[in-house]
Enzyme design. Structure first.
Site, PDB file in Angstrom:
ATOM      1  N   THR A  13       0.815  -1.223   0.000  1.00  0.00           N
ATOM      2  CA  THR A  13       0.000   0.000   0.000  1.00  0.00           C
ATOM      3  C   THR A  13       0.844   1.267   0.000  1.00  0.00           C
ATOM      4  OG1 THR A  13      -1.694  -1.165   1.226  1.00  0.00           O
ATOM      5  CG2 THR A  13      -1.787   1.208   1.329  1.00  0.00           C
ATOM      6  N   SER A  58       2.214  -7.941  -0.616  1.00  0.00           N
ATOM      7  CA  SER A  58       3.091  -8.767   0.217  1.00  0.00           C
ATOM      8  C   SER A  58       2.591 -10.201   0.360  1.00  0.00           C
ATOM      9  CB  SER A  58       3.325  -8.123   1.581  1.00  0.00           C
ATOM     10  OG  SER A  58       2.197  -8.230   2.386  1.00  0.00           O
ATOM     11  N   THR A  89       2.030  -4.540   4.330  1.00  0.00           N
ATOM     12  CA  THR A  89       1.950  -4.825   5.761  1.00  0.00           C
ATOM     13  C   THR A  89       1.510  -6.256   6.079  1.00  0.00           C
ATOM     14  OG1 THR A  89      -0.311  -3.970   5.832  1.00  0.00           O
ATOM     15  CG2 THR A  89       1.453  -2.431   6.384  1.00  0.00           C
ATOM     16  N   GLN A 274      -1.675 -20.454  20.725  1.00  0.00           N
ATOM     17  CA  GLN A 274      -2.684 -19.631  20.057  1.00  0.00           C
ATOM     18  C   GLN A 274      -2.827 -18.271  20.741  1.00  0.00           C
ATOM     19  OE1 GLN A 274      -6.352 -21.882  19.629  1.00  0.00           O
ATOM     20  NE2 GLN A 274      -5.292 -23.532  18.574  1.00  0.00           N
ATOM     21  N   CYS A 275      -2.257 -18.154  21.934  1.00  0.00           N
ATOM     22  CA  CYS A 275      -2.313 -16.866  22.627  1.00  0.00           C
ATOM     23  C   CYS A 275      -1.280 -15.930  22.013  1.00  0.00           C
ATOM     24  CB  CYS A 275      -1.982 -17.019  24.112  1.00  0.00           C
ATOM     25  SG  CYS A 275      -3.232 -17.951  24.974  1.00  0.00           S
TER      26      CYS A 275
HETATM   27  N1  ASP Z   1      -2.212  -6.068   0.846  1.00  0.00           N
HETATM   28  C1  ASP Z   1      -1.217  -5.083   1.156  1.00  0.00           C
HETATM   29  C2  ASP Z   1       0.113  -5.801   1.256  1.00  0.00           C
HETATM   30  O1  ASP Z   1       0.413  -6.403   2.256  1.00  0.00           O
HETATM   31  C3  ASP Z   1      -1.554  -4.386   2.412  1.00  0.00           C
HETATM   32  C4  ASP Z   1      -0.596  -3.297   2.827  1.00  0.00           C
HETATM   33  O2  ASP Z   1       0.419  -3.027   2.241  1.00  0.00           O
HETATM   34  O3  ASP Z   1      -0.898  -2.659   3.841  1.00  0.00           O
HETATM   35  O4  ASP Z   1       0.868  -5.786   0.309  1.00  0.00           O
END
Ligand code: ASP
Length: 338
Positions: A13, A58, A89, A274-275
């Site tokens: 993004t 990503s 992200t 899982q925590c």
């Molecule tokens: N889908 C995007 C990625 O991970 C989300 C982002 O960059 O925030 O490439």
């Protein structure tokens, strides 16, 4: 002296802008970042941009791309004082964890960042994330890099990369490091918590270990799960089981029998929780004894992202002496608490 930072743009993004005609997001030519963000020219460091030929979401990043980034850092290691990786992200914590195991003897900063809103959006978080990351990537004291590890900078916090997880798809504050304190925080001042930083105590010189096995599987158990599905995965070299709480699983005979069978096939079993915070403690409850019986490995307080990339890195890696279990149990680069 102006420090030199190599900015590797992989996609996500952060490198997008809104097409106001169609209303959808599209990647812009990252080579033009200085036009989009003239503030970058005011930084005390010199920034050189290396964009990926094709910017990736990503979710398309994996071992091949992790190796590409590691090689880029290796080839440019002498030339640059720090490295900044702009990344989507969604899987940034996996990339940060994988790089932490692959980059050996690191004495320069490798910072990853991204953003929740595109850089071209009025309310974007990209600019602050990018500018402050550049600051951390070029921070030196007495001719020594202050950060000598792989870290994620996001929404005012600098975190150890292999301790992070993305926990929010909504908020700017998207990452957490539940089992390790933050490395630094930016407010009016840019602070560093020096006691929390990693140092290359072996004094080994920098090299990369590109080994990543893809014979690793991750499975989250759930109440009522049918254990026969496990049989289909008995070909895996490592099975990471994400179990309940501090390490419990259904206590039936069938569980022991199935997991033992998987172990008998030579598959390593790593147990993670899982925590989100805290970790595995074999023996705390009777329902964890099964893991000691079958010789499973405790992931202690490792994140799922780090456990997966650590297992990929260690399985069949000729550069490590000792068994997989011995190596997995060691703290390699700050990914588990001692
Ligand atoms: N889908 C995007 C990625 O991970 C989300 C982002 O960059 O925030 O490439």
């Amino acid at each position: 002296m102006k420090r030199k930072v190599l900015l590797i743009y992989t996609g996500g993004t952060i490198g997008m802008e809104k097409d106001y005609e169609t209303g959808s997001l599209r990647a812009f030519d990252f080579g033009n970042i200085f036009e989009k963000m003239p503030e970058m020219r005011l930084m005390e460091c010199e920034v050189f941009v290396h964009p990926f030929a094709k910017p990736l979401d990503s979710s398309d990043m994996g071992p091949e791309e992790w190796r590409m980034i590691a090689r880029l850092i290796f080839e440019n290691y002498k030339e640059y004082d720090g490295f900044l990786i702009l990344h989507g992200t969604d899987t940034m914590s996996y990339t940060a964890s994988a790089l932490s195991f692959m980059l050996k003897g690191l004495t320069k900063p490798v910072i990853l960042t991204g953003s929740q809103l595109p850089i071209g959006d009025l309310r974007t978080d990209a600019k602050e994330n990018l500018l402050t990351s550049l600051y951390y990537a070029s921070l030196y004291e007495n001719n020594e890099a202050v950060i000598q590890e792989v870290a994620i900078y996001f929404e005012y916090k600098l975190l150890r990369g292999n301790r992070t997880l993305k926990y929010s798809a909504e908020y700017f504050d998207a990452y957490s490091s539940p089992n390790y304190p933050i490395l630094g925080q930016s407010g009016v001042h840019l602070n560093i918590n020096k006691d929390n930083l990693l140092r290359n105590t072996n004094k080994e010189s920098f090299y990369i270990d590109e080994h990543l096995s893809e014979d690793v599987l991750f499975w989250r158990i759930f109440p009522g799960m049918k254990l026969n599905h496990f049989k289909e995965i008995s070909q895996m070299k490592v099975l990471i089981l994400q179990v309940f709480g501090s390490g419990t699983i259904f206590s039936s005979e069938k569980t022991l029998e199935t997991l033992q069978q998987i172990r008998n096939n030579g598959t390593e079993i790593v147990v993670v929780s899982q925590c989100i915070s805290g970790g595995i403690s074999f023996g705390k409850y009777e329902n964890s004894n099964i893991f000691s019986k079958i010789g499973a490995i405790s992931g202690t307080d490792i994140t799922a992202e780090s456990a997966i990339t650590k297992a990929m890195h260690l399985m069949d890696n000729p550069n490590y002496k000792g068994t997989f279990a011995e190596n997995f149990s060691k703290n390699i680069c700050g990914e588990i608490s001692n």
